[in-house]
Design an enzyme around this catalytic site. Structure first.
Site, PDB file in Angstrom:
ATOM      1  N   HIS A   1       0.839  -1.203   0.000  1.00  0.00           N
ATOM      2  CA  HIS A   1       0.000   0.000   0.000  1.00  0.00           C
ATOM      3  C   HIS A   1       0.870   1.248   0.000  1.00  0.00           C
ATOM      4  O   HIS A   1       1.771   1.378   0.818  1.00  0.00           O
ATOM      5  CB  HIS A   1      -0.918   0.015   1.230  1.00  0.00           C
ATOM      6  CG  HIS A   1      -2.153  -0.807   1.041  1.00  0.00           C
ATOM      7  ND1 HIS A   1      -3.295  -0.622   1.766  1.00  0.00           N
ATOM      8  CD2 HIS A   1      -2.413  -1.828   0.188  1.00  0.00           C
ATOM      9  CE1 HIS A   1      -4.217  -1.496   1.374  1.00  0.00           C
ATOM     10  NE2 HIS A   1      -3.707  -2.243   0.419  1.00  0.00           N
TER      11      HIS A   1
ATOM     12  N   TYR B   1      -8.820   5.281   8.219  1.00  0.00           N
ATOM     13  CA  TYR B   1      -8.947   5.562   9.655  1.00  0.00           C
ATOM     14  C   TYR B   1      -9.930   6.717   9.794  1.00  0.00           C
ATOM     15  O   TYR B   1      -9.662   7.812   9.286  1.00  0.00           O
ATOM     16  CB  TYR B   1      -7.605   5.982  10.246  1.00  0.00           C
ATOM     17  CG  TYR B   1      -6.559   4.877  10.310  1.00  0.00           C
ATOM     18  CD1 TYR B   1      -6.360   4.165  11.493  1.00  0.00           C
ATOM     19  CD2 TYR B   1      -5.766   4.553   9.213  1.00  0.00           C
ATOM     20  CE1 TYR B   1      -5.391   3.162  11.583  1.00  0.00           C
ATOM     21  CE2 TYR B   1      -4.796   3.549   9.291  1.00  0.00           C
ATOM     22  CZ  TYR B   1      -4.620   2.863  10.471  1.00  0.00           C
ATOM     23  OH  TYR B   1      -3.672   1.878  10.547  1.00  0.00           O
TER      24      TYR B   1
ATOM     25  N   PRO C   1      -3.921  -0.086  19.203  1.00  0.00           N
ATOM     26  CA  PRO C   1      -3.701  -0.555  17.835  1.00  0.00           C
ATOM     27  C   PRO C   1      -3.706   0.527  16.749  1.00  0.00           C
ATOM     28  O   PRO C   1      -3.194   0.277  15.656  1.00  0.00           O
ATOM     29  CB  PRO C   1      -4.842  -1.551  17.607  1.00  0.00           C
ATOM     30  CG  PRO C   1      -5.868  -1.223  18.624  1.00  0.00           C
ATOM     31  CD  PRO C   1      -5.148  -0.652  19.799  1.00  0.00           C
TER      32      PRO C   1
ATOM     33  N   LYS D   1       1.318  -0.524  15.243  1.00  0.00           N
ATOM     34  CA  LYS D   1       2.719  -0.628  15.659  1.00  0.00           C
ATOM     35  C   LYS D   1       3.055  -1.902  16.447  1.00  0.00           C
ATOM     36  O   LYS D   1       4.226  -2.267  16.557  1.00  0.00           O
ATOM     37  CB  LYS D   1       3.105   0.578  16.535  1.00  0.00           C
ATOM     38  CG  LYS D   1       3.183   1.891  15.813  1.00  0.00           C
ATOM     39  CD  LYS D   1       4.293   1.945  14.789  1.00  0.00           C
ATOM     40  CE  LYS D   1       3.741   2.277  13.438  1.00  0.00           C
ATOM     41  NZ  LYS D   1       4.615   2.053  12.324  1.00  0.00           N
TER      42      LYS D   1
ATOM     43  N   TYR E   1       4.325   5.855  10.371  1.00  0.00           N
ATOM     44  CA  TYR E   1       3.460   4.750   9.964  1.00  0.00           C
ATOM     45  C   TYR E   1       4.238   3.693   9.180  1.00  0.00           C
ATOM     46  O   TYR E   1       4.073   2.491   9.389  1.00  0.00           O
ATOM     47  CB  TYR E   1       2.282   5.277   9.132  1.00  0.00           C
ATOM     48  CG  TYR E   1       1.167   4.279   8.958  1.00  0.00           C
ATOM     49  CD1 TYR E   1       0.127   4.186   9.889  1.00  0.00           C
ATOM     50  CD2 TYR E   1       1.140   3.410   7.861  1.00  0.00           C
ATOM     51  CE1 TYR E   1      -0.890   3.267   9.740  1.00  0.00           C
ATOM     52  CE2 TYR E   1       0.132   2.489   7.702  1.00  0.00           C
ATOM     53  CZ  TYR E   1      -0.885   2.427   8.640  1.00  0.00           C
ATOM     54  OH  TYR E   1      -1.890   1.498   8.492  1.00  0.00           O
TER      55      TYR E   1
HETATM   56  P1  FAD Z   1       1.907 -12.554  21.278  1.00  0.00           P
HETATM   57  O1  FAD Z   1       1.471 -12.507  19.880  1.00  0.00           O
HETATM   58  O2  FAD Z   1       0.950 -12.229  22.353  1.00  0.00           O
HETATM   59  O3  FAD Z   1       2.587 -13.967  21.524  1.00  0.00           O
HETATM   60  C1  FAD Z   1       2.925 -14.436  22.804  1.00  0.00           C
HETATM   61  C2  FAD Z   1       2.845 -15.948  22.819  1.00  0.00           C
HETATM   62  O4  FAD Z   1       3.255 -16.414  24.104  1.00  0.00           O
HETATM   63  C3  FAD Z   1       1.450 -16.479  22.597  1.00  0.00           C
HETATM   64  O5  FAD Z   1       1.437 -17.444  21.575  1.00  0.00           O
HETATM   65  C4  FAD Z   1       1.032 -17.028  23.938  1.00  0.00           C
HETATM   66  O6  FAD Z   1       0.142 -18.133  23.829  1.00  0.00           O
HETATM   67  C5  FAD Z   1       2.371 -17.429  24.516  1.00  0.00           C
HETATM   68  N1  FAD Z   1       2.371 -17.472  25.992  1.00  0.00           N
HETATM   69  C6  FAD Z   1       1.723 -16.636  26.842  1.00  0.00           C
HETATM   70  N2  FAD Z   1       1.957 -16.988  28.101  1.00  0.00           N
HETATM   71  C7  FAD Z   1       2.774 -18.068  28.058  1.00  0.00           C
HETATM   72  C8  FAD Z   1       3.353 -18.894  29.074  1.00  0.00           C
HETATM   73  N3  FAD Z   1       3.133 -18.651  30.371  1.00  0.00           N
HETATM   74  N4  FAD Z   1       4.132 -19.926  28.684  1.00  0.00           N
HETATM   75  C9  FAD Z   1       4.363 -20.158  27.360  1.00  0.00           C
HETATM   76  N5  FAD Z   1       3.829 -19.414  26.361  1.00  0.00           N
HETATM   77  C10 FAD Z   1       3.038 -18.377  26.723  1.00  0.00           C
HETATM   78  N6  FAD Z   1      -1.537  -5.027  16.745  1.00  0.00           N
HETATM   79  C11 FAD Z   1      -1.739  -4.318  15.666  1.00  0.00           C
HETATM   80  O7  FAD Z   1      -0.786  -3.706  15.158  1.00  0.00           O
HETATM   81  N7  FAD Z   1      -3.009  -4.292  15.104  1.00  0.00           N
HETATM   82  C12 FAD Z   1      -4.060  -5.000  15.634  1.00  0.00           C
HETATM   83  O8  FAD Z   1      -5.162  -4.970  15.108  1.00  0.00           O
HETATM   84  C13 FAD Z   1      -3.874  -5.723  16.803  1.00  0.00           C
HETATM   85  N8  FAD Z   1      -4.897  -6.409  17.389  1.00  0.00           N
HETATM   86  C14 FAD Z   1      -4.646  -7.092  18.547  1.00  0.00           C
HETATM   87  C15 FAD Z   1      -5.686  -7.778  19.191  1.00  0.00           C
HETATM   88  C16 FAD Z   1      -5.470  -8.458  20.404  1.00  0.00           C
HETATM   89  C17 FAD Z   1      -6.605  -9.178  21.093  1.00  0.00           C
HETATM   90  C18 FAD Z   1      -4.166  -8.461  20.962  1.00  0.00           C
HETATM   91  C19 FAD Z   1      -3.897  -9.201  22.270  1.00  0.00           C
HETATM   92  C20 FAD Z   1      -3.127  -7.797  20.297  1.00  0.00           C
HETATM   93  C21 FAD Z   1      -3.360  -7.102  19.098  1.00  0.00           C
HETATM   94  N9  FAD Z   1      -2.337  -6.416  18.424  1.00  0.00           N
HETATM   95  C22 FAD Z   1      -2.563  -5.710  17.320  1.00  0.00           C
HETATM   96  C23 FAD Z   1      -1.000  -6.396  18.880  1.00  0.00           C
HETATM   97  C24 FAD Z   1      -0.144  -7.415  18.146  1.00  0.00           C
HETATM   98  O9  FAD Z   1      -0.917  -8.507  17.770  1.00  0.00           O
HETATM   99  C25 FAD Z   1       0.951  -7.783  19.107  1.00  0.00           C
HETATM  100  O10 FAD Z   1       1.744  -6.622  19.312  1.00  0.00           O
HETATM  101  C26 FAD Z   1       1.806  -8.944  18.667  1.00  0.00           C
HETATM  102  O11 FAD Z   1       1.043 -10.133  18.666  1.00  0.00           O
HETATM  103  C27 FAD Z   1       2.992  -9.084  19.609  1.00  0.00           C
HETATM  104  O12 FAD Z   1       3.645 -10.289  19.370  1.00  0.00           O
HETATM  105  P2  FAD Z   1       4.332 -11.069  20.552  1.00  0.00           P
HETATM  106  O13 FAD Z   1       4.954 -12.263  19.899  1.00  0.00           O
HETATM  107  O14 FAD Z   1       5.149 -10.144  21.359  1.00  0.00           O
HETATM  108  O15 FAD Z   1       3.154 -11.520  21.535  1.00  0.00           O
HETATM  109  C1  DHB Z   2      -5.237  -3.433  11.217  1.00  0.00           C
HETATM  110  C2  DHB Z   2      -5.078  -3.214  12.548  1.00  0.00           C
HETATM  111  C3  DHB Z   2      -4.609  -2.001  12.983  1.00  0.00           C
HETATM  112  O1  DHB Z   2      -4.435  -1.761  14.284  1.00  0.00           O
HETATM  113  C4  DHB Z   2      -4.290  -0.996  12.092  1.00  0.00           C
HETATM  114  O2  DHB Z   2      -3.854   0.192  12.546  1.00  0.00           O
HETATM  115  C5  DHB Z   2      -4.424  -1.238  10.749  1.00  0.00           C
HETATM  116  C6  DHB Z   2      -4.906  -2.458  10.314  1.00  0.00           C
HETATM  117  C7  DHB Z   2      -5.756  -4.731  10.747  1.00  0.00           C
HETATM  118  O3  DHB Z   2      -6.059  -5.602  11.592  1.00  0.00           O
HETATM  119  O4  DHB Z   2      -5.900  -4.916   9.541  1.00  0.00           O
END
Ligand code: FAD
Ligand code: DHB
Length: 389
Positions: free
Chosen positions: A72, A200, A292, A296, A384
């Site tokens: 994009h 947005y 969100p 980021k 962004y």
């Molecule tokens: P996670 O993806 O949370 O991965 C952590 C992993 O550790 C998981 O698989 C979990 O099962 C595992 N774990 C947890 N506890 C334990 C334990 N005790 N022992 C072993 N394993 C464990 N970001 C955006 O930019 N846009 C979005 O739309 C967006 N939507 C989101 C919606 C939700 C509900 C959440 C929670 C987050 C969202 N985020 C979004 C943020 C983005 O998804 C996260 O920043 C990203 O997933 C971070 O990755 P991570 O690997 O640090 O953590």
């Molecule tokens: C999506 C999520 C976000 O938080 C964002 O800023 C843009 C896109 C998505 O889930 O597609």
């Protein structure tokens, strides 16, 4: 069992760290509480920064992203019906890649399976020990039996609710937090996107976002009160509310259908400092959360593990701890800039129930300034598409 680096969590942070370490010839075992299928069932982020895309390509897991992802060149910011396009390509010569977190995770899992690196799914009661000594350990249960993993270093990549950050003594961590009085209600639908780029939208009734996963799959979000009951939102109620918050032409183009996923995410800004305690290093959501708006969260997890992998490579290659000692400060410097941007986008675009008329005028002025200023639009585009790592 013994390994060099024990990684807790098989989300994007843990899996990508494992991949980067493999490329440096460093062995790692990943312990994940859930099953692989469960991890893949969580619908989360959708936008990859320019640098995230480059890193995935550089470590050999970008092939499907390049084939199926959607580059994009801009995004639309809409305020009370007035639209302003941020043209990343014209302002900075850059783009972002629309490719779901689920797909990034799937590609990393496939690469890990192909290389034979060990991931233990369904690891229960993971506990971290002796973090402040030279021989840290991780214990866990699987299939009714107890296991122990000894290692040189532990990478806490287990998300906001994981065990890693909680294993650090409270007096060794400083927490910075802001909780927003609303959440995002998200719907995934197998219909073409309402518009070619993300939108947005600020509206008196609350924020709305039009996003997508492919030419035939769309992702939409609306701001909802923090105590919202997910079951009360039928598909029809969701579509009606979304339409009200979008510019008329987009609302008319919106293609609706049955939701294939529906969930609520709370909004929070959170940072734990430092991102290290002894032999434990935190990365991704384990150390910080952004609201969100601005997409980021996933990208920050990627830049953290990029720094951590480089520091571990230096540690093993040169027997030097200099980069490991600098890891927390280096990561936090980027984290705080992403926190600022996400907080700023969130504050400009949402409806805050407690805002005074002065604060509402500030939101209008922010948008007015953005619309009238190439410098302000460039600043948005720079944040962004991704600040330098
Ligand atoms: P996670 O993806 O949370 O991965 C952590 C992993 O550790 C998981 O698989 C979990 O099962 C595992 N774990 C947890 N506890 C334990 C334990 N005790 N022992 C072993 N394993 C464990 N970001 C955006 O930019 N846009 C979005 O739309 C967006 N939507 C989101 C919606 C939700 C509900 C959440 C929670 C987050 C969202 N985020 C979004 C943020 C983005 O998804 C996260 O920043 C990203 O997933 C971070 O990755 P991570 O690997 O640090 O953590
Ligand atoms: C999506 C999520 C976000 O938080 C964002 O800023 C843009 C896109 C998505 O889930 O597609």
């Amino acid at each position: 069992m013994r390994t060099q680096v024990a990684i807790i969590g098989a989300g994007p942070a843990g899996l990508l760290l494992g991949r980067l370490l493999e490329r440096h010839g460093i062995e790692a075992v990943i312990l994940e509480r859930r099953s692989g299928d469960y991890v893949l069932s969580r619908i989360r982020a959708g936008v990859l920064e320019h640098g995230t895309r480059e890193l995935l390509n550089a470590c050999g897991v970008g092939e499907r992203m390049e084939a199926e992802g959607l580059p994009h060149e801009g995004t639309e910011i809409c305020f009370d019906g007035v639209s302003h396009r941020i043209d990343f390509r014209a302002l900075l010569g850059r783009e972002v890649m629309v490719y779901g977190q689920t797909e990034v995770t799937r590609d990393l899992m496939a690469a890990r399976a192909a290389s034979g690196a060990v991931t233990i799914y369904g690891a229960e009661d993971v506990a971290l020990h002796d973090l402040d000594g030279s021989a840290p350990r991780v214990t866990y249960r699987k299939g009714g039996a107890s296991h122990e993993l000894t290692c040189d270093v532990i990478a806490g990549c287990d998300g906001f609710h994981g065990v890693s950050r909680r294993s650090i003594p409270a007096d060794k961590l400083r927490i910075f937090e802001r909780i927003y009085p609303f959440g995002w209600l998200g719907v995934l639908v197998d219909e073409p996107p309402a518009a070619p780029e993300l939108i947005y939208a600020h509206h008196q009734r609350g924020f709305a976002l039009c996003s997508m996963r492919s030419a035939t799959r769309s992702r939409y979000y609306i701001q909802c009160p923090e105590d919202t009951d997910l079951d009360a939102w039928t598909d029809d109620l969701f579509w009606d509310e979304l339409r009200r918050r979008l510019p008329q032409a987009v609302a008319e183009a919106l293609r609706t259908g049955p939701a294939i996923e529906k969930s609520i995410a709370p909004l929070r800004s959170f940072v734990a400092e430092p991102m290290r305690y002894g032999r434990l290093f935190l990365a991704g959501d384990a150390a910080h959360i952004v609201p969100p708006t601005g997409a980021k969260g996933l990208n920050l997890a990627v830049s953290d593990v990029q720094y951590l992998a480089m520091a571990l490579a230096e540690h093993y290659r040169d027997q030097s701890n200099a980069a490991l000692d600098a890891y927390s400060a280096r990561a936090l410097s980027r984290v705080w800039k992403a926190e600022r941007f996400s907080w700023w986008m969130t504050t400009m675009l949402h409806r805050f129930p407690a805002f005074s008329s002065f604060e509402r005028r500030m939101q209008v002025a922010e948008f007015d300034y953005l619309r009238g200023s190439v410098a302000a639009s460039t600043a948005l585009a720079e944040n962004y598409t991704g600040l330098p790592t």
